[in-house]
Design a protein around this motif. Structure first.
Motif, PDB file in Angstrom:
ATOM      1  N   GLU A  94     -85.472  -7.258  53.625  1.00 58.12           N
ATOM      2  CA  GLU A  94     -86.892  -7.598  53.495  1.00 58.12           C
ATOM      3  C   GLU A  94     -87.142  -8.421  52.238  1.00 58.12           C
ATOM      4  O   GLU A  94     -88.008  -9.301  52.217  1.00 58.12           O
ATOM      5  CB  GLU A  94     -87.742  -6.329  53.473  1.00 58.12           C
ATOM      6  N   ILE A  95     -86.396  -8.152  51.180  1.00 53.73           N
ATOM      7  CA  ILE A  95     -86.560  -8.906  49.934  1.00 53.73           C
ATOM      8  C   ILE A  95     -86.176 -10.368  50.144  1.00 53.73           C
ATOM      9  O   ILE A  95     -86.774 -11.272  49.552  1.00 53.73           O
ATOM     10  CB  ILE A  95     -85.732  -8.267  48.805  1.00 53.73           C
ATOM     11  N   ILE A  96     -85.192 -10.606  51.007  1.00 52.78           N
ATOM     12  CA  ILE A  96     -84.787 -11.985  51.311  1.00 52.78           C
ATOM     13  C   ILE A  96     -85.981 -12.783  51.831  1.00 52.78           C
ATOM     14  O   ILE A  96     -86.156 -13.961  51.493  1.00 52.78           O
ATOM     15  CB  ILE A  96     -83.638 -11.998  52.332  1.00 52.78           C
ATOM     16  N   THR A 133     -91.132 -14.432  48.918  1.00 55.12           N
ATOM     17  CA  THR A 133     -91.142 -15.666  48.128  1.00 55.12           C
ATOM     18  C   THR A 133     -90.445 -15.451  46.791  1.00 55.12           C
ATOM     19  O   THR A 133     -90.693 -14.471  46.093  1.00 55.12           O
ATOM     20  CB  THR A 133     -92.587 -16.125  47.887  1.00 55.12           C
ATOM     21  N   ASP A 134     -89.560 -16.370  46.450  1.00 56.33           N
ATOM     22  CA  ASP A 134     -88.899 -16.343  45.152  1.00 56.33           C
ATOM     23  C   ASP A 134     -89.939 -16.688  44.081  1.00 56.33           C
ATOM     24  O   ASP A 134     -90.534 -17.771  44.118  1.00 56.33           O
ATOM     25  CB  ASP A 134     -87.772 -17.378  45.141  1.00 56.33           C
ATOM     26  N   LYS A 152     -83.008 -11.239  42.995  1.00 52.99           N
ATOM     27  CA  LYS A 152     -83.926 -12.212  43.616  1.00 52.99           C
ATOM     28  C   LYS A 152     -84.829 -12.864  42.573  1.00 52.99           C
ATOM     29  O   LYS A 152     -85.186 -14.048  42.686  1.00 52.99           O
ATOM     30  CB  LYS A 152     -84.769 -11.512  44.691  1.00 52.99           C
ATOM     31  N   SER A 153     -85.174 -12.130  41.523  1.00 49.99           N
ATOM     32  CA  SER A 153     -86.046 -12.679  40.474  1.00 49.99           C
ATOM     33  C   SER A 153     -85.248 -13.331  39.345  1.00 49.99           C
ATOM     34  O   SER A 153     -85.811 -13.688  38.311  1.00 49.99           O
ATOM     35  CB  SER A 153     -86.964 -11.595  39.911  1.00 49.99           C
ATOM     36  N   GLY A 154     -83.920 -13.463  39.526  1.00 44.59           N
ATOM     37  CA  GLY A 154     -83.097 -14.201  38.588  1.00 44.59           C
ATOM     38  C   GLY A 154     -82.694 -13.445  37.342  1.00 44.59           C
ATOM     39  O   GLY A 154     -82.307 -14.046  36.340  1.00 44.59           O
ATOM     40  N   GLY A 168     -92.913  -5.245  42.051  1.00 43.39           N
ATOM     41  CA  GLY A 168     -92.005  -6.005  42.883  1.00 43.39           C
ATOM     42  C   GLY A 168     -91.448  -7.198  42.142  1.00 43.39           C
ATOM     43  O   GLY A 168     -91.241  -7.170  40.924  1.00 43.39           O
ATOM     44  N   LEU A 169     -91.237  -8.300  42.852  1.00 40.77           N
ATOM     45  CA  LEU A 169     -90.593  -9.475  42.261  1.00 40.77           C
ATOM     46  C   LEU A 169     -91.401 -10.129  41.137  1.00 40.77           C
ATOM     47  O   LEU A 169     -90.858 -10.398  40.067  1.00 40.77           O
ATOM     48  CB  LEU A 169     -90.293 -10.503  43.356  1.00 40.77           C
TER      49      LEU A 169
END
Length: 422
Positions: A91-93, A96-97, A144-146, A403-404
């Motif tokens: 789901e994280i994929i 949105t980045d 995902k958030s780098g 979250g992100l």
């Protein structure tokens, strides 16, 4: 995919390696990060047998060491729970980045262009206990958030976390990213946790998840900036106009569905005008599920099986099939009770009165405030984040499920064509 073993390096070397890896990860494309996440999901499923076997060792040790039923539940990883964890990573994929998103921007009269963009923190530290699922959740959101991440998952989940971190590192390396971006320092014990709290210069932000005692220790002792997640002394107010069926179902779900988690209700407040109408049915449903009711005098007058509530009950996060119940004279008294005892996590009101609902939403100062809904919805997955880093009960930077975007800071980008300031 074979799993790497934890490198026999010093804690400082691991922190330095995470810092180095964070620089490459910050510049990774969304596609590469998403492929790493897909590899993590595949790895969790492919190595489910190894993970469950390691988890069984942790559970056996936990029972031997007297862990509570609630903590044992949090510690448990079954194949079904692992499958759900893998689904959450996928789901994280789809999200949105956040890296590179423009928060705001403007142009000066002389043509200079200014924009504020989201950037990773760099290295995120996490200290938590008896929650191996958090290892996957936080690592996936960090990637995902780098961000690189350094994990201290506690001795209770030592074996589980070792295998999970191996899965994550192998997944990173399979797409060309450094496995050093996700580190565990569990093998350094409590001394490692203390050093992580003082790793300023290596770690950019620290996030604790666990008991009130753990969180308070991190907040008071850390020299690294902390995003405080809070214990959940969660309240539901049954208003005078609350429909009986809603009251019964919402309270039961909030207490019984999973009592060991932080969004489970711990205190039910009941308006005195509805106590006789609501409490017998609400408490009967709870009792049928094995819940022990800790009631004030007026509650015990209506429900004789309740045990007397003490002052300590009102501030207790039970993490078990226990609930405290109090009859209040008014909405004012209910809000005052919440102000006194709440940890600022989640509060809900069950009511058919729009004016009371709006007043509750406006005056109750918690991270999440609800009307006519179970407190169990306070969750990153339920909010559409795929997973969560934790539920922040502070007011700076992030509040509520994280979250992100909450794992990013910002920086200002200025673009000119030779302008100078006059």
């Amino acid at each position: 995919m074979s799993l790497p073993t934890v490198a026999q390096t010093s804690l400082t070397e691991r922190l330095a390696a995470a810092r180095t890896a964070s620089r490459a990860l910050a510049g990774a494309t969304t596609d590469v990060k998403n492929r790493a996440l897909a590899a993590i999901a595949d790895g969790v499923r492919a190595h489910a047998g190894e993970i469950v076997t390691a988890n069984e060792l942790d559970l056996a040790n936990g029972r031997e060491n007297g862990l509570t039923v609630g903590l044992l539940d949090r510690l448990t990883l079954t194949e079904a729970r692992l499958d759900a964890l893998a689904d959450a990573v996928l789901e994280i994929i789809a999200l949105t980045d956040p890296v590179g998103q423009v928060v705001r921007g403007s142009s000066l009269p002389n043509g200079v262009k200014i924009s504020q963009v989201r950037v990773p923190f760099g290295v995120v530290g996490a200290i938590y206990e008896a929650r191996p699922n958090v290892t996957i959740d936080i690592a996936s959101l960090a990637i995902k958030s780098g961000n690189a991440v350094v994990l201290r998952g506690g001795s209770a989940a030592l074996n589980s976390n070792r295998v999970l971190v191996g899965v994550i590192q192998a997944a990173l390396e399979s797409v060309g990213l450094s496995g050093d971006a996700v580190q565990t320092i569990d093998d350094f014990g409590r001394d490692g946790a203390r050093k992580l709290m003082r790793a300023r210069g290596y770690v950019d932000v620290l996030i604790p998840r666990g008991s009130a005692e753990l969180i308070q220790t991190v907040v008071t002792e850390s020299t690294v900036p902390v995003i405080e997640t809070g214990a959940g002394v969660v309240h539901i107010l049954l208003d005078e106009s609350a429909p009986l069926d809603w009251a019964v179902e919402i309270v039961h779900n909030a207490k019984v569905q999973r009592p060991s988690v932080c969004n489970a209700v711990e205190t039910v407040l009941v308006h005195e005008g509805a106590a006789e109408r609501l409490l017998p049915s609400v408490l009967q449903r709870l009792a049928a599920s094995g819940v022990t009711v800790h009631g004030d005098e007026r509650t015990r007058a209506l429900w004789h099986d309740a045990v007397p509530a003490t002052e300590e009950d009102w501030s207790s996060e039970y993490m078990s099939l226990d609930v405290s119940v109090r009859v209040v004279d008014s909405l004012d008294e209910a809000i005052e009770h919440i102000r006194r005892y709440s940890t600022g996590h989640t509060e809900s009101i069950v009511t058919n009165d729009l004016q009371r609902a709006e007043r509750f939403l406006a005056e109750v100062d918690s991270a999440v405030v609800m009307v006519n809904a179970s407190t169990r919805f306070t969750d990153g997955g339920e909010f559409g984040f795929g997973a969560e880093v934790g539920i922040s009960t502070q007011k700076l930077h992030a509040r509520g499920p994280m979250g992100l975007p909450e794992l990013t800071s910002t920086k200002w980008i200025v673009r000119g064509t030779g302008q100078v300031r006059s």
